[in-house]
Design an enzyme around this catalytic site. Structure first.
Site, short mmCIF file in Angstrom:
data_model
loop_
_atom_site.label_atom_id
_atom_site.label_comp_id
_atom_site.label_asym_id
_atom_site.label_seq_id
_atom_site.Cartn_x
_atom_site.Cartn_y
_atom_site.Cartn_z
N HIS A 48 0.88 -1.16 0.00
CA HIS A 48 0.00 0.00 0.00
C HIS A 48 0.92 1.21 0.00
CE1 HIS A 48 -2.81 -2.99 1.95
NE2 HIS A 48 -3.47 -2.57 0.89
N ASP A 51 2.28 1.62 3.34
CA ASP A 51 3.19 0.57 3.82
C ASP A 51 4.61 1.02 3.51
OD1 ASP A 51 1.21 -1.34 4.57
OD2 ASP A 51 1.08 -2.11 2.52
C1 XUL Z 1 -9.08 -6.47 0.90
C2 XUL Z 1 -7.91 -6.80 0.10
C3 XUL Z 1 -6.76 -5.84 0.19
C4 XUL Z 1 -6.14 -5.56 -1.12
C5 XUL Z 1 -5.01 -4.59 -1.10
O1 XUL Z 1 -10.11 -7.35 0.76
O2 XUL Z 1 -7.86 -7.83 -0.52
O3 XUL Z 1 -5.82 -6.35 1.08
O4 XUL Z 1 -5.64 -6.74 -1.66
O5 XUL Z 1 -5.41 -3.33 -0.78
#
Ligand code: XUL
Ligand code: MN
Length: 344
Positions: A48, A51
Site C-alpha cells: 500500500h 506501507d
Molecule cells: C481487501 C484486500 C486488500 C487488497 C489490497 O479485501 O484484498 O488487502 O488486496 O489493498
C-alpha cells in the site's frame, strides 16, 4: 521447483486485531518481514502507499519520493522487487464515503492525491503497477449516489492516473462488498468493462482475489480465465474463503482443494508469469496464531500451491482429452479427484 515467482504484502503478517477484539500478536517491523519473506522464497513485495511511506499525508511530494528511495534500498538489500503500489483509500477520514466516488469534492481530490503519490512511490520502487482495491467505492445507503455517476467517476479517475504517467498500468482488484454494502465494481466482468471505457484499455487490467470471487458467488478459476482471455490478468491474490460471509483471506487451498487446483491449472495452462506476472498471496493468519507462528500461513499457502502445481504437471491431458471427446465427465471428475487424493 516452481516455475512461478511469488509475491506478498507486509499486511499478510499482522497482529491479529479484528473488528471485535484487539491485537493478539506483537507488531513486526518492515525490514524483519522483508528478510523473512526472502527466506521463504518470495521474489517481490506488494505495497500500500503507506506501507512504503507511513506518514505520507504529512510529507511533501519530494519527501515522499525521498523516503521511497530508502525503501527501495531495503528491498535491494534482500534481493526483492516491488510488485505494485496500492493507494489506501479507506482509512483516512477523507475516505469515509469512498475515494474517487465520494459525494464530497475535497474527498475526491484527496483520493486522487493519494493515487498520484502512489504512482510516484511506484516509480521510485521500480514498478509500473498500481492496484486499486476499491474498498469504499459504492454505497452504504443505496440512494446516496447514482450508480451511473459513480461508475463514470471511476473511469475518470483512472484516466487521470493514466495521463499522469504514460507508463503506469492500473489494475483493479474487484470485490462485491465489505466494507462497502453495494460495490460499484464487483467482479472481473466489471473490471473488463471499466478497462474498455478508459483512454488506454491496454494499461488497465485486473487482480483476481480468490476470496473476492467466492464472495461474489463466482468460481475463482473462471474469473482468472475470464481476465486471461482478454490478456488482462495483471496479478492475482490467491487465498481461500468459506462461502459467502465476511472476507476471510484463508491460506490458499485450505477450504476447497479442487477449486484451488483449478486456479493453479488455469494459470499454468495459460503461461501466466511469462510476462513477469507474480503469483501474489493475500492471506491472513488466524487470530489464535502465536507470535512464533506468524509466517506459518504463508508457508502453508506456498506449500499447497507448489503441491498443486506438481499435480497439474502430472495431469494426463491425453487421457483427459479422450474422456472429454467421449463426454465421459463422470470419469473425468473421478480422475481429477483421484489425482488430488493421491490415489493415482
Ligand atoms: C481487501 C484486500 C486488500 C487488497 C489490497 O479485501 O484484498 O488487502 O488486496 O489493498
Ligand atoms: Mn487482496
Amino acid at each position: 521447483m516452481s516455475k512461478f515467482k511469488f509475491s506478498v504484502g507486509p499486511w499478510n503478517v499482522h497482529t491479529g486485531a479484528d473488528s471485535y477484539g484487539p491485537e493478539t500478536r506483537q507488531p513486526i517491523d518492515l525490514e524483519t518481514k522483508f528478510a523473512k519473506f526472502a527466506e521463504l522464497g518470495f521474489s517481490a513485495i506488494q505495497f500500500h502507499d503507506d506501507d512504503a511511506v507511513p506518514d505520507m499525508n504529512n510529507m511533501t511530494e519530494e519527501e515522499i519520493k525521498e523516503y521511497a528511495r530508502g525503501v527501495k534500498k531495503l528491498l535491494d538489500k534482500y534481493g526483492l522487487a516491488a510488485e505494485f503500489v496500492a493507494p489506501r483509500l479507506w482509512m483516512d477520514p477523507h475516505t469515509k464515503d469512498g475515494g474517487f466516488m465520494s459525494t464530497r469534492k475535497e474527498d475526491r481530490e484527496f483520493a486522487l492525491w493519494r493515487a498520484y503519490r502512489s504512482i510516484d512511490i511506484a516509480k521510485e520502487l521500480g514498478t509500473d503497477l498500481i492496484v486499486l482495491w476499491l474498498a469504499r467505492e459504492g454505497t452504504l445507503c443505496a440512494e446516496s449516489k447514482s450508480p451511473v455517476w459513480a461508475t463514470k467517476q471511476l473511469v475518470d479517475a483512472i484516466n487521470k492516473m493514466l495521463e499522469y504517467d504514460p507508463k503506469i498500468r492500473v489494475c483493479i482488484e474487484p470485490k462485491p462488498n465489505e466494507p462497502i454494502d453495494r460495490s460499484i465494481c464487483g467482479t472481473m466482468g466489471h473490471v473488463m468493462a471499466i478497462s474498455a471505457a478508459t483512454i488506454d484499455p491496454k494499461r488497465v487490467g485486473g487482480n483476481l482475489e480468490s476470496a473476492h470471487a467466492i464472495l461474489a458467488g463466482l468460481d475463482p478459476a473462471n474469473e482468472i480465465g475470464f481476465a486471461l482471455a482478454f490478456d488482462k490478468l495483471f496479478t492475482v491474490h490467491l487465498n481461500d474463503q468459506n462461502g459467502i460471509r465476511y472476507d476471510q483471506d484463508k491460506s490458499f487451498g485450505v477450504e476447497n482443494l479442487r477449486q484451488a487446483f483449478n486456479q493453479v491449472k488455469v494459470l499454468a495452462e495459460n503461461n501466466y508469469g511469462s510476462k513477469g506476472e507474480y503469483v501474489g498471496l493475500d492471506v491472513k493468519a488466524m487470530r489464535t496464531t502465536s507470535d512464533e507462528d506468524s509466517y506459518e500461513h504463508l508457508k502453508n499457502s506456498l506449500a499447497i500451491f507448489r503441491a498443486l502445481e506438481d499435480k497439474v504437471a502430472r495431469y494426463d491431458y491425453d487421457y483427459a482429452n479422450k474422456l472429454i471427446a467421449d463426454r465421459k465427465f463422470e470419469q473425468l471428475e473421478m480422475y481429477t479427484m483421484n489425482l488430488l487424493m493421491g490415489i493415482q
